[in-house]
Design an enzyme around this catalytic site. Structure first.
Site, short mmCIF file in Angstrom:
data_model
loop_
_atom_site.label_atom_id
_atom_site.label_comp_id
_atom_site.label_asym_id
_atom_site.label_seq_id
_atom_site.Cartn_x
_atom_site.Cartn_y
_atom_site.Cartn_z
N TRP A 175 0.83 -1.21 0.00
CA TRP A 175 0.00 0.00 0.00
C TRP A 175 0.87 1.26 0.00
O TRP A 175 0.50 2.27 -0.59
CB TRP A 175 -0.92 -0.01 1.22
CG TRP A 175 -1.70 1.27 1.40
CD1 TRP A 175 -2.90 1.58 0.83
CD2 TRP A 175 -1.35 2.39 2.20
NE1 TRP A 175 -3.32 2.82 1.22
CE2 TRP A 175 -2.38 3.35 2.07
CE3 TRP A 175 -0.26 2.70 3.03
CZ2 TRP A 175 -2.35 4.58 2.73
CZ3 TRP A 175 -0.23 3.92 3.69
CH2 TRP A 175 -1.27 4.84 3.54
N HIS A 176 2.02 1.18 0.64
CA HIS A 176 2.88 2.36 0.73
C HIS A 176 3.53 2.73 -0.59
O HIS A 176 3.92 3.89 -0.78
CB HIS A 176 3.96 2.15 1.79
CG HIS A 176 3.48 2.33 3.20
ND1 HIS A 176 2.86 1.33 3.91
CD2 HIS A 176 3.51 3.41 4.03
CE1 HIS A 176 2.54 1.79 5.11
NE2 HIS A 176 2.91 3.04 5.20
N GLY A 177 3.67 1.82 -1.50
CA GLY A 177 4.28 2.16 -2.77
C GLY A 177 4.44 0.97 -3.69
O GLY A 177 4.49 -0.18 -3.25
#
Length: 489
Positions: free
Chosen positions: A324-326
């Site tokens: 989700w962060h990248g």
């Protein structure tokens, strides 16, 4: 438009507050649509082309929400799944499409062209927020009569939390948006103080440490051999940079909400004081942890299907949380490392319980947790897998434990300031992190509805000094602030 930019502080924010509490103060509907317009203007300042995207997302999710609320099961469940799928497809296209093509080309030696899609600001946050709303609507936690377009749009677009959280629940925000907003001097002063602290964290601490971390990680990504002390300084600089960047944003977001009489949920509670990885995730990005727990971990089965299944669920949750962060395997690795550390933490607690062992001394537990978190940040920050390995290898290679003072001095002065200033910033970061109370919980306790009036927020000489520092910061740093790191996610 950055919270820390002069145009926001001296232009956008005063105009919004002035209109909110003067010309629009007598009508909650006018206040609501003022905040919606202001939020869309704020969002479009960065790239006006993506205003249409967020409007499309809000409209589509509002329709899905209506269908979920007005249909009976199994139709309601199907519409909920359709809405969640729509959000994941939208997020997947903008955030992961090029990542998918890159891996496809690598695996099959193909040559599909990348689209070089620009990631819309805040899409990860407002997507998760709307997914939570649809699931809660299906669970019956939202009443059909409360599903109103204006309230819903403000819930999604409210500018203090639009770009990088906190990820809010409808039950936290809708009742507040339903009221006429009035100027509350306690809320306003607490909000100004909290915003000031966040601004200081961002401009003075985080942005001062950024160049040092950038220097070290850029060299590591380029394959350069680093001394152990260089890697340690780089990792420590990024560890504190990310902490104060995100902590500063969270403080400013909550402070802005309080200025308007809105209480946002606390999202940051001194995570580097955590005594375990479990404790860390109760303190770091608290609303994301809540989302992952309630809408991923528990639906997967949580801890009710045995210990082995519990560990699998934790690992899946953290891997997806990392992704989700990248769109990078480094983020997946980072999530996996935290998953493994959580598994070890839970296993250790089980051993302690069964053998009736005492826990580690608090100071030692904090140190071990901090080092583990800092090492994992290496994959979070490095642009390449090899760059992260270069950093970690130099830290464990005895041959790299010699000191080149000229190299260290050059590194510490990489932000074009004196070495003494940089060392002072590290000292301030250390003291604030480990010895001062967390700013957001400290301020928010004054504005809880059930507290007696005697606990109202009363600024003293220290707050006056803080505001003087604010003006000094703005004058000295005007126009040179960097984007918040979580804008990239």
């Amino acid at each position: 438009m950055l919270f820390s930019s002069p145009v926001f502080i001296f232009g956008f924010l005063p105009i919004v507050l002035l209109l909110l509490f003067t010309f629009f103060k007598s009508s909650k509907s006018l206040q609501k649509y003022l905040l919606i317009f202001a939020s869309l203007f704020f969002y479009g300042w960065w790239n006006s082309n993506y205003v249409a995207l967020i409007l499309f997302s809000v409209l589509a999710n509002f329709i899905f929400g209506y269908l979920v609320l007005t249909q009976k099961n199994p139709s309601s469940f199907k519409w909920m799944l359709a809405g969640v799928g729509f959000n994941l497809i939208l997020l997947g296209y903008y955030k992961y499409f090029d990542f998918f093509i890159e891996n496809l080309n690598f695996l099959f030696s193909s040559n599909f062209s990348l689209m070089h899609i620009i990631l819309p600001l805040g899409i990860s946050f407002f997507t998760f927020q709307q997914i939570a709303y649809l699931v809660d609507a299906w669970k019956g936690e939202i009443k059909k009569e409360n599903h109103k377009f204006g309230d819903y749009m403000l819930f999604v677009t409210f500018f203090p939390q639009l770009i990088a959280g906190p990820i809010v629940h409808h039950k936290e925000m809708m009742p507040q948006f339903a009221k006429n907003l009035k100027l509350n001097i306690d809320y306003f002063l607490a909000g100004c103080s909290l915003f000031t602290i966040g601004l200081f964290k961002k401009l003075i601490i985080a942005d001062s440490l950024g160049p040092i971390a950038n220097n070290v990680f850029a060299r590591a990504d380029a394959g350069e051999t680093l001394l152990a002390v260089e890697s340690a300084i780089g990792v420590l600089a990024y560890t504190f940079q990310l902490y104060f960047d995100f902590s500063g944003y969270s403080d400013m977001a909550l402070g802005l909400g309080l200025m308007m009489g809105i209480r946002l949920p606390i999202n940051f509670n001194s995570p580097y004081k955590a005594t375990s990885i479990i404790d860390f995730w109760r303190r770091w990005h608290m609303t994301l942890s809540r989302f992952l727990r309630d809408y991923l971990y528990i639906p997967l089965g949580g801890n009710i299907k045995g210990e082995a299944r519990r560990y699998v669920n934790i690992m899946i949750t953290m891997l997806l949380g990392g992704l989700w962060h990248g769109a990078s395997w480094n983020f997946v690795i980072w999530g996996g490392l935290h998953g493994l550390m959580l598994l070890f933490n839970h296993a250790w607690l089980n051993v302690r319980k069964s053998m009736q062992l005492k826990g580690l001394p608090k100071v030692l537990a904090v140190v071990i947790t901090f080092v583990a978190v800092a090492m994992a940040w290496t994959f979070f920050r490095a642009e390449t897998f090899s760059g992260a390995l270069n950093i970690l290898k130099s830290l464990i290679n005895p041959e790299m434990y010699w000191v080149d003072l000229d190299t260290i001095k050059s590194l510490l002065a990489s932000n074009k300031r004196k070495i003494e200033f940089t060392l002072g910033i590290f000292a301030i970061a250390f003291i604030v992190t480990f010895f001062l109370p967390p700013a957001s919980p400290y301020h928010m306790r004054y504005v809880e509805e059930m507290r007696p009036k005697r606990n109202s927020f009363k600024p003293d000489i220290w707050h006056m000094i803080l505001f003087i520092v604010l003006w000094y910061i703005i004058v000295r740093k005007a126009g040179v602030s960097n984007e918040f790191l979580y804008f990239q996610f």
